[in-house]
Write an enzyme that holds these catalytic residues in place. Structure first.
Site, mmCIF file in Angstrom:
data_model
loop_
_atom_site.group_PDB
_atom_site.id
_atom_site.type_symbol
_atom_site.label_atom_id
_atom_site.label_comp_id
_atom_site.label_asym_id
_atom_site.label_seq_id
_atom_site.Cartn_x
_atom_site.Cartn_y
_atom_site.Cartn_z
ATOM 1 N N HIS A 239 0.855 -1.193 0.000
ATOM 2 C CA HIS A 239 0.000 0.000 0.000
ATOM 3 C C HIS A 239 0.894 1.247 0.000
ATOM 4 C CE1 HIS A 239 -2.761 3.010 1.657
ATOM 5 N NE2 HIS A 239 -3.753 2.218 1.301
ATOM 6 N N CYS A 277 -3.847 2.475 -4.422
ATOM 7 C CA CYS A 277 -4.764 3.280 -3.618
ATOM 8 C C CYS A 277 -4.839 4.676 -4.219
ATOM 9 C CB CYS A 277 -4.309 3.334 -2.160
ATOM 10 S SG CYS A 277 -5.350 4.424 -1.168
ATOM 11 N N HIS A 304 -7.757 0.204 -4.078
ATOM 12 C CA HIS A 304 -8.566 1.018 -3.174
ATOM 13 C C HIS A 304 -9.042 2.228 -3.971
ATOM 14 C CE1 HIS A 304 -6.342 -0.246 0.812
ATOM 15 N NE2 HIS A 304 -6.989 -1.246 0.239
ATOM 16 N N ASP A 360 -12.803 2.666 -0.909
ATOM 17 C CA ASP A 360 -11.968 3.002 0.238
ATOM 18 C C ASP A 360 -12.575 4.209 0.936
ATOM 19 O OD1 ASP A 360 -9.897 2.775 1.980
ATOM 20 O OD2 ASP A 360 -8.469 3.876 0.746
ATOM 21 N N HIS A 361 -12.659 4.120 2.219
ATOM 22 C CA HIS A 361 -13.229 5.187 3.042
ATOM 23 C C HIS A 361 -14.600 5.602 2.501
ATOM 24 C CE1 HIS A 361 -8.950 6.427 4.482
ATOM 25 N NE2 HIS A 361 -9.216 5.153 4.650
ATOM 26 N N TYR A 377 -14.595 4.469 7.778
ATOM 27 C CA TYR A 377 -15.257 3.218 7.369
ATOM 28 C C TYR A 377 -16.727 3.135 7.788
ATOM 29 C CZ TYR A 377 -10.701 1.775 5.842
ATOM 30 O OH TYR A 377 -9.512 1.715 5.175
HETATM 31 C C1 DNO Z 1 -6.499 3.359 5.846
HETATM 32 C C2 DNO Z 1 -5.911 2.213 5.125
HETATM 33 C C3 DNO Z 1 -4.513 1.885 5.588
HETATM 34 C C4 DNO Z 1 -4.080 0.572 4.984
HETATM 35 C C5 DNO Z 1 -2.686 0.159 5.341
HETATM 36 C C6 DNO Z 1 -2.287 -1.040 4.522
HETATM 37 O O1 DNO Z 1 -7.662 3.524 5.850
HETATM 38 O O2 DNO Z 1 -5.968 2.385 3.763
HETATM 39 O O3 DNO Z 1 -4.487 1.802 6.964
HETATM 40 O O4 DNO Z 1 -4.915 -0.439 5.434
HETATM 41 O O5 DNO Z 1 -1.786 1.171 5.154
HETATM 42 O O6 DNO Z 1 -1.190 -1.634 5.088
#
Ligand code: DNO
Length: 402
Positions: A239, A277, A304, A360-361, A377
């Site tokens: 990531h 991401c 993501h 994501d989020h 989340y």
């Molecule tokens: C936050 C996430 C990160 C992710 C880590 C992966 O919301 O995208 O915490 O899980 O960095 O190792």
């Protein structure tokens, strides 16, 4: 793409049943209770699989644990100090156990000390909901006046220092405490509310580690674990740094296209891949996201999708998390590039032609504002994001097959 959904385990206020109703096809999870550096046993992995397989009333959920996020890399490994060799051996054992339990995709990061970092976890947006925000001026206030990091002043220019001094003068104790808690939330082990003292001690561990040294530690780690992953048919995927620039004097080495190119070629194996991401990489103007998807396509093992709105043209800059189809990133172009890669994989007969993605989020909207789920989340904000992203994918796929 495979539509997945992050679930933090039984403590998560958003349930497996909620994920199902949001339309998720698979679950992303981790053994958050296992200390960093320790082995993930088959029994614990199996337990999480069973928790995912049923909803609270015992009915089959129709969902399975499909992606690991994250199998954490300990600070000992990143700094090559203390028990680091044992931790690497344990990491390999955890990979063996995950493979034996049928998991294939393993996300992790290589950020020193901090994971994601924000200065406000509930910043009010125009529609009345809230979102997460990184405010550079607030961050400087944290660094100088809350953390009181020795030498911090040399990291910022005079204008920014002035602005931070003015901001600090307007902030009362409550505002400062809230800022401290927001920054702390992104620390690994945040559940145990890592104290400022702990943070200072962690920073001290990195006093002699610059970006080059950290990169060498990363390549050493990958040289040890990627052959294991390859033999087991696993796909590791790093990531990016979030945000993608150094903070608190710590080096960050997975922020740009050059960073990824270096690491992916240093240990050149399909098992050494990327978590793409868009939100993290999108907080820099010099990251061309659709272009990066096309250039790293065959090594993208997990996606993501999230969108940030940057304020200012420099790096670093302030930003907030916008709606999934708003913000600076061209989400349609990104999904278009990902669908082309999936089609290419299908043509060459790759078993991983369907790439797992997750919304994501999400912004906290409607009942999210009362539920108090993990920062970033919420149930409804993510459901909305997933619905929008699914719509884009469906429309693009239809056009491509015409
Ligand atoms: C936050 C996430 C990160 C992710 C880590 C992966 O919301 O995208 O915490 O899980 O960095 O190792």
């Amino acid at each position: 793409m495979r539509q997945t959904w992050r679930w933090f385990g039984p403590v998560d206020k958003v349930t497996i049943a909620d994920a199902r109703q949001a339309g998720a096809e698979g679950i992303v999870s981790a053994l958050h209770h296992v200390p960093y550096g320790a082995v993930w046993t088959r029994a614990e992995i199996d337990r999480r699989k069973q928790e995912v397989a049923r909803t609270a009333d015992g009915a089959p959920s129709g969902l399975a644990w499909e992606v690991v996020e994250s199998l954490p890399v300990s600070e000992a490994i990143k700094t090559q100090t203390g028990d680091w060799r044992e931790h690497i051996a344990n990491y390999r054992t955890s990979l063996e156990n995950l493979a034996a339990e049928g998991l294939e995709v393993v996300c992790y990061n290589f950020m020193p000390v901090l994971d994601w970092t924000r200065t406000d976890l509930a910043w009010r947006v125009g529609h009345g909901g809230t979102t997460m925000r990184f405010d550079l001026v607030d961050f400087v206030v944290f660094d100088l006046h809350i953390l009181k990091r020795p030498g911090a002043v040399v990291d910022f220019d005079a204008a920014l220092l002035d602005e931070a001094a003015r901001r600090h003068a307007t902030m009362g104790d409550a505002a400062l405490a809230r800022l401290g808690r927001s920054v702390n939330a992104g620390l690994p082990g945040a559940a145990e509310t890592a104290s400022l003292e702990d943070l200072r001690a962690q920073l001290q561990r990195y006093a002699a580690i610059d970006a080059d040294r950290l990169r060498r530690c990363f390549v050493d780690f990958l040289s040890e674990v990627v052959p294991t992953a390859e033999r087991l048919g696993l796909r590791l995927c790093c990531h990016p740094d979030d945000p993608p620039f150094p903070l608190m004097g710590l080096p960050r080495i997975m922020s740009t296209e050059d960073d990824y190119r270096y690491i992916l070629s240093a240990v050149d194996s399909p098992a050494n891949g990327m978590t793409f991401c868009t939100g993290s990489l999108g907080a820099r103007h010099d990251n061309d996201l659709p272009g990066m998807v096309r250039r790293f396509a065959d090594r993208i093992h997990f996606v993501h999708l999230r969108n940030v709105c940057k304020e200012g043209t420099a790096t670093p800059c302030s930003f907030y998390e916008d709606e999934h189809l708003a913000g600076d990133a061209d989400m349609v172009a990104i999904i278009d590039a990902l669908l082309d890669e999936e089609a290419r994989r299908r043509r060459v007969g790759r078993g991983d032609a369907t790439i797992p993605m997750r919304p994501d989020h999400g912004q906290d909207i409607l009942d999210d504002l009362k539920r108090g789920a993990q920062p970033g989340y919420p149930a409804i904000g993510r459901l909305k994001g997933l619905a929008e992203l699914r719509g884009v994918e469906k429309a693009l796929a239809a056009v491509k097959t015409r």
